[in-house]
Enzyme design. Structure first.
Site, PDB file in Angstrom:
ATOM      1  N   GLY A   1      45.006  50.293  53.746  1.00  0.00           N
ATOM      2  CA  GLY A   1      45.283  49.859  55.115  1.00  0.00           C
ATOM      3  C   GLY A   1      46.758  49.626  55.360  1.00  0.00           C
ATOM      4  N   ARG A   2      47.505  49.462  54.280  1.00  0.00           N
ATOM      5  CA  ARG A   2      48.955  49.265  54.447  1.00  0.00           C
ATOM      6  C   ARG A   2      49.733  49.835  53.273  1.00  0.00           C
ATOM      7  NH1 ARG A   2      49.902  42.897  53.283  1.00  0.00           N
ATOM      8  NH2 ARG A   2      48.129  42.533  51.918  1.00  0.00           N
TER       9      ARG A   2
ATOM     10  N   ASP B   1      47.745  45.029  60.579  1.00  0.00           N
ATOM     11  CA  ASP B   1      48.922  45.631  61.209  1.00  0.00           C
ATOM     12  C   ASP B   1      49.648  46.605  60.285  1.00  0.00           C
ATOM     13  OD1 ASP B   1      49.915  43.889  59.363  1.00  0.00           O
ATOM     14  OD2 ASP B   1      50.950  42.584  60.789  1.00  0.00           O
ATOM     15  N   GLY B   2      49.113  46.784  59.089  1.00  0.00           N
ATOM     16  CA  GLY B   2      49.738  47.722  58.150  1.00  0.00           C
ATOM     17  C   GLY B   2      50.984  47.183  57.471  1.00  0.00           C
TER      18      GLY B   2
ATOM     19  N   ASP C   1      37.236  46.405  45.199  1.00  0.00           N
ATOM     20  CA  ASP C   1      38.319  47.290  45.660  1.00  0.00           C
ATOM     21  C   ASP C   1      39.661  46.892  45.059  1.00  0.00           C
ATOM     22  OD1 ASP C   1      37.586  45.105  47.563  1.00  0.00           O
ATOM     23  OD2 ASP C   1      39.522  45.607  48.433  1.00  0.00           O
ATOM     24  N   ASN C   2      39.721  45.738  44.408  1.00  0.00           N
ATOM     25  CA  ASN C   2      40.963  45.330  43.742  1.00  0.00           C
ATOM     26  C   ASN C   2      40.884  45.526  42.229  1.00  0.00           C
ATOM     27  OD1 ASN C   2      42.076  44.632  46.179  1.00  0.00           O
ATOM     28  ND2 ASN C   2      41.538  42.474  46.025  1.00  0.00           N
TER      29      ASN C   2
ATOM     30  N   ASP D   1      46.780  44.551  42.969  1.00  0.00           N
ATOM     31  CA  ASP D   1      46.731  43.830  44.250  1.00  0.00           C
ATOM     32  C   ASP D   1      46.962  42.329  44.073  1.00  0.00           C
ATOM     33  OD1 ASP D   1      46.431  46.160  45.563  1.00  0.00           O
ATOM     34  OD2 ASP D   1      44.524  45.680  46.514  1.00  0.00           O
TER      35      ASP D   1
ATOM     36  N   LYS E   1      53.907  49.733  49.836  1.00  0.00           N
ATOM     37  CA  LYS E   1      52.946  48.769  50.383  1.00  0.00           C
ATOM     38  C   LYS E   1      53.625  47.996  51.503  1.00  0.00           C
ATOM     39  CE  LYS E   1      49.920  44.916  49.077  1.00  0.00           C
ATOM     40  NZ  LYS E   1      49.345  44.178  47.946  1.00  0.00           N
TER      41      LYS E   1
END
Ligand code: AMP
Ligand code: MG
Length: 511
Positions: A104-105, A137-138, A268-269, A278, A125
Site C-alpha cells: 500500500g505504500r 495515503d501511501g 502479511d508481515n 515490517d 517505503k
C-alpha cells in the site's frame, strides 16, 4: 529545518553511473503486481545513509553524493533500468482473515546482484499511493521511518535475520496521522520481500496455477533444497513449508533471546525467508515482562512478547493451509509443521545457554530449563532491565576470573529486589560454571548479550533531533548499534537504563 544538511549532494548535471537492474519478481507476471511510479515529494534531504550496506552492495561514495541518487531514493526520479511495481498479497491480521492487502505504500524497484552473485531487491517505503493503498495515503512519517531504519540495522548488528535499510530521505511534505507530521521514504533491501500473505492471496482465490508459480519461484531462487527437506512421502512444496518453519523457529527464538517484541505479527508481515519484516510498533524490552505488549493498538495482547513463538507457529499453519493445494495430502503439511514444536525450544535453549556462557554439552534440556526459567521468573517479578542484566552477568563472569565471586556478581545482584532468590539462582549457576573455562564462558556471553539495543527512548531521542533538523543522532545511533557486542559500547550512555519517561512512549500501528 534550517540546519545544514549532513551530507553533501552534488548538483544535477553529471550522469549517474548506470547500475544494472533485473526484476525476477516481475517475471511472475501481472497477476502478482501493478506497475506504479513513485509519487514525488518536495525538497528531499538525506536523514540517514547506510554506507556500510552500500559498500556491500558495491555502491561507492560517488554514488551517494550524486543528485540523482537522492532524487531516486525520494521517489522523485527513476533510476535507469528500474520499473517499479507494487505487489499484491493478502493476510490474516490479528487472527482474522483480512482479504486483499498488498504493497500500500511500498514499491519494489528491482534487484541488483552483488559481487558474489546474490540478488538484492530494493524497495521504497512511503513513496505514495498504489492500487493497494486502501484507506491509506501511501506515505510513511519521519518518526516511523527512522525507527525502521535504525531497527533494521540494529537487528543486523545483533546477527538476527532482517530486511536491511539503505537510506532514509526526509521531506517537508505534511502527512496526517494523530497529529500533523512530515513524511519520509525508506529504502529497504532484502533478498526477497515475499510474505506468507503472497501465498495466502492466491490460495484464497483458488488460483492454484498462480500459487504454484509463486512456490516454484521461491523454491528455485531461495530454497533449491526444498525437495530434499520434504517429510517422508511429501513433495518439494511440503519441503518448502518445512524449511520456512525451520527458519521462522530460528527467527522467533532469536527475538525471544534478545527481548524483541515485533508488535504486529500478522501473516502479511511474515517473511518467507524468515527475516524480521515490517518494523512498526516493535520494542526491545526495557524491564523484562513476558506479558509485555508493545503495540498500543493490540488491546487483546495477541502479540504479547511471550506469545510470539505460538503466534509464529499459528502463522505457519496459515502458510501450510495456503500451500495445501500444492502439497496435496494434509498429513504432509502437518508433518512439515510439527517439527516447529521441537525446533523452537531447541533454538531458544541454544541461544539462552549461550547467554549463560554454557552449551548443550554441559547441560541437558532439563538442567538448562532449571537454570533459565527461575532467572527469567525472577527478572519478570522484579522488573529487571533485560539487556542490562545479561550484560552485567557477562561482565561478572569475566571479573570472577580475577575477583572474589561476591564482588564480581554484586552489580548483577543489585538489580534484583529478591536478593535471597537471586543468591539461590547464582549458586546453581556457579555450580555449572565450575565445569567449564570461565574466561571462555565470559567470551561467549559477551558475544551473546548485547551492551546496547534500540530501546524506544533511544529511537525517540534520534527522532526528536531529526525533527529539529539534526540527523547526527540517527547516524551516531546507527554506528553504535552496528557493533552492539563491542566492549566500547559498555561505557556509552545508551548502554544504561531507560529513563523514567521511556515508559510513557506509546507506539501504535499508526506510522
Ligand atoms: P502494516 O500493518 O504496516 O503491516 O500494514 C498493513 C497493510 O496496510 C499493508 O497492506 C500496508 O501496505 C498498508 N498500509 C499501512 N499503512 C499505509 C499507508 N499509510 N498507506 C497505504 N497503505 C498502508
Ligand atoms: Mg505490513
Amino acid at each position: 529545518m534550517n540546519a545544514p544538511l549532513p551530507f553533501s549532494v552534488a548538483p544535477p548535471g553529471s550522469a549517474l553511473p548506470a547500475l544494472s537492474w533485473v526484476n525476477r519478481f516481475a517475471s511472475l507476471g501481472p497477476d502478482f503486481y501493478t506497475r506504479v511510479a513513485p509519487r514525488a515529494v518536495p525538497a528531499p534531504h538525506w536523514v540517514g545513509r547506510n554506507l556500510g550496506l552500500a559498500h556491500d552492495l558495491g555502491l561507492d561514495d560517488e554514488w551517494w553524493a550524486h543528485y540523482d541518487t537522492l532524487q531516486a531514493l525520494a521517489g522523485n526520479a527513476t533510476l535507469p533500468g528500474v520499473q517499479p511495481l507494487a505487489s499484491v498479497y493478502s493476510g490474516h491480521q490479528f487472527g482474522v482473515w483480512a482479504g486483499q492487502l498488498g504493497d500500500g505504500r511500498a514499491l519494489l524497484l528491482g534487484e541488483r546482484t552483488d559481487a558474489v552473485g546474490l540478488g538484492w531487491e530494493w524497495q521504497l517505503k512511503g513513496s505514495g499511493l498504489t492500487p493497494y493503498s486502501r484507506m491509506g495515503d501511501g506515505r510513511a512519517v519521519l518518526r516511523s521511518s527512522i525507527r525502521e531504519y535504525l531497527a533494521s540495522e540494529a537487528m543486523h548488528g545483533l546477527g538476527i535475520p532482517t530486511t536491511r535499510a539503505l537510506a532514509v530521505v526526509g521531506t517537508p511534505l505534511t502527512v496526517q496521522r494523530e497529529t500533523e507530521e512530515t513524511g519520509a521514504v525508506v529504502t529497504r533491501v532484502a533478498r526477497s520481500f515475499v510474505r506468507f500473505g503472497h501465498f495466502e492471496h492466491f490460495a484464497a482465490r483458488e488460483q492454484t496455477e498462480l500459487l504454484r508459480r509463486l512456490a516454484d519461484y521461491v523454491i528455485e531462487h531461495y530454497y533449491p533444497q526444498a525437495a530434499h527437506a520434504a517429510p517422508p512421502g511429501g513433495n518439494a512444496y511440503a519441503g518448502l513449508l518445512r524449511l520456512v518453519a525451520q527458519r521462522s523457529a530460528e527467527l522467533v527464538a532469536q527475538w525471544q533471546a534478545v527481548g524483541f517484541c515485533h508488535g504486529v505479527l500478522n501473516t502479511d508481515n511474515m517473511s518467507i525467508l524468515g527475516l524480521t519484516l515490517d518494523y512498526g510498533p516493535f520494542q526491545f524490552m526495557d524491564a523484562f515482562d513476558p506479558a509485555h505488549i508493545c503495540n498500543h493498538s493490540d488491546t487483546q495482547g495477541r502479540y504479547a512478547f511471550a506469545r510470539q513463538p505460538s503466534v509464529v507457529h499459528w502463522n505457519l499453519f496459515c502458510l501450510g493451509q495456503a500451500l495445501l493445494p500444492l502439497i496435496g495430502e494434509q498429513e504432509h503439511a502437518l508433518a512439515a509443521l510439527e517439527p516447529f514444536r521441537a525446533d523452537y525450544p531447541a533454538a531458544y535453549m541454544r541461544l539462552m545457554l549461550a547467554k549463560l556462557g554454557l552449551g548443550r554439552a554441559e547441560l541437558d534440556a532439563t538442567a538448562a530449563r532449571e537454570l533459565i526459567d527461575p532467572l527469567l521468573k525472577l527478572m519478570g517479578q522484579d522488573k529487571v532491565d533485560y539487556t542490562v542484566a545479561w550484560r552485567r552477568l557477562s561482565h561478572a563472569v569475566a571479573s570472577s576470573t580475577h575477583q572474589p565471586e561476591t564482588a564480581a556478581f554484586a552489580p548483577v545482584r543489585d538489580l534484583f529486589i529478591d536478593r535471597p532468590a537471586f543468591d539461590t539462582w547464582l549458586l546453581l549457576f556457579l555450580k555449572h560454571l565450575t565445569h567449564i573455562n570461565r574466561a571462555q564462558a565470559a567470551e561467549i556471553m559477551l558475544n551473546a548479550n548485547p551492551a546496547v539495543v534500540l530501546r524506544n527512548h533511544l529511537g525517540e531521542e534520534a527522532i526528536r533531533a531529526a525533527q529539529q533538523g539534526d540527523f547526527s543522532v540517527v547516524q551516531g545511533l546507527q554506528d553504535l548499534l552496528a557493533q552492539p557486542f563491542a566492549t566500547a559500547a559498555d561505557t556509552r550512555s545508551e548502554a544504561g537504563f531507560a529513563p523514567d519517561w521511556a515508559s510513557s512512549i506509546s507506539i501504535s500501528c499508526s506510522s
